[in-house]
Design a protein around this motif. Sequence first.
Motif, PDB file in Angstrom:
ATOM      1  N   VAL A 228     -22.085   7.195 -14.694  1.00 52.18           N
ATOM      2  CA  VAL A 228     -22.647   8.537 -14.788  1.00 52.18           C
ATOM      3  C   VAL A 228     -23.085   8.835 -16.220  1.00 52.18           C
ATOM      4  N   GLN A 229     -24.100   9.668 -16.366  1.00 44.43           N
ATOM      5  CA  GLN A 229     -24.605  10.037 -17.696  1.00 44.43           C
ATOM      6  C   GLN A 229     -24.101  11.437 -18.048  1.00 44.43           C
ATOM      7  N   LEU A 230     -23.222  11.492 -19.043  1.00 43.93           N
ATOM      8  CA  LEU A 230     -22.598  12.749 -19.451  1.00 43.93           C
ATOM      9  C   LEU A 230     -22.810  13.023 -20.939  1.00 43.93           C
ATOM     10  N   GLN A 231     -23.937  12.564 -21.477  1.00 45.40           N
ATOM     11  CA  GLN A 231     -24.206  12.797 -22.887  1.00 45.40           C
ATOM     12  C   GLN A 231     -24.246  14.300 -23.179  1.00 45.40           C
ATOM     13  N   ASN A 232     -23.531  14.708 -24.245  1.00 45.76           N
ATOM     14  CA  ASN A 232     -23.508  16.102 -24.693  1.00 45.76           C
ATOM     15  C   ASN A 232     -23.004  17.074 -23.622  1.00 45.76           C
ATOM     16  N   ALA A 233     -22.266  16.564 -22.650  1.00 48.54           N
ATOM     17  CA  ALA A 233     -21.722  17.419 -21.592  1.00 48.54           C
ATOM     18  C   ALA A 233     -20.493  18.168 -22.076  1.00 48.54           C
ATOM     19  N   MET A 234     -20.216  19.301 -21.433  1.00 47.32           N
ATOM     20  CA  MET A 234     -19.038  20.108 -21.747  1.00 47.32           C
ATOM     21  C   MET A 234     -17.975  19.820 -20.688  1.00 47.32           C
ATOM     22  N   LEU A 235     -16.834  19.270 -21.134  1.00 48.70           N
ATOM     23  CA  LEU A 235     -15.732  18.934 -20.228  1.00 48.70           C
ATOM     24  C   LEU A 235     -14.417  19.486 -20.772  1.00 48.70           C
TER      25      LEU A 235
END
Length: 315
Positions: A228-235
Amino acid sequence: MTPVSVTFRFYPGLFLLMLVMFLAGCASYNLRQLNKDNECVRCNLSGLEMDYLILPNATLREADLSGSSLTHSVFRRANFESAILNGVDLTEADWQMSKLMQTVMTDAILLKADMKFTNFYKADLTRANLKGADFSQADLDNAILQEANMEDIQLFLSFLKSCNLKSAKLMRANLKGAQMVGAQLQGADLTDADLTKVNLQEANLTGAILIKANLSYGNLTSAKMEGVQLQNAMLQNTDLAGVQLKGANLSNADLNGANLLETNLTLANLRGANLMGAKFSQTRMDAANLEGAIWFDGSVCQPESIGVCRKAPAP
């Protein structure tokens, strides 16, 4: 007496034209009956122009409205259960609180349609265009939305349990608080989507795009998220316990306070990610790239931090 010979000729084109005219006449008659009785069960209303039609509480169970135009129509609290709505145009229609369980709506157009509180249980909306529509608190459990265009859609507090969203376009979608347990999101594009407090337990997001998406305070336990691509995602404070994130791209993602219990981050890209306060226990990080990441204790992982955070030597 000389026998008379009679020859009958069959003209397929003429027969087809007459059949089309007959069916069109039936549909027009059915529309008149619908306007009169507010009911048209199992009737044919296909191919008609019914724009701006206002019929709240209408009953159209198992009716055929395929190819019809119902833009700006108002069918609040209507019953369309098991109806056929393939290719129907519902642009800016208001069908709030209606029943559309097990309807077939492939290739339907629902641009900016108002479908709040509407029941789409087991409906088929394959390749439908729902861009900018409002499905807040709608029931889409077990629905099929494969390859649907759902850009800028409102799905606030909606129900999407076991929903098929494979390859759907959900860029900038509002999915705050949505219930998506067991949803199928393989290859879906959720760039810039808001999934705050979403429930994605046991969902399949393999190969999904979640660049800059906000999944803070979400529940993703036991989800499949390989590649999955989660670049710069907020988690932030997201529950990722038991999640399969093998080969995922989490560069510059914010995982502050995230639960990474038994999470599989093998071969993941965590360059520049924020892991401050994250909870690690039996977390797999084999060959994961941690260069520049902020470790759970606040230290910065140095170059060549592969599989382990190499901290700067003490001064």
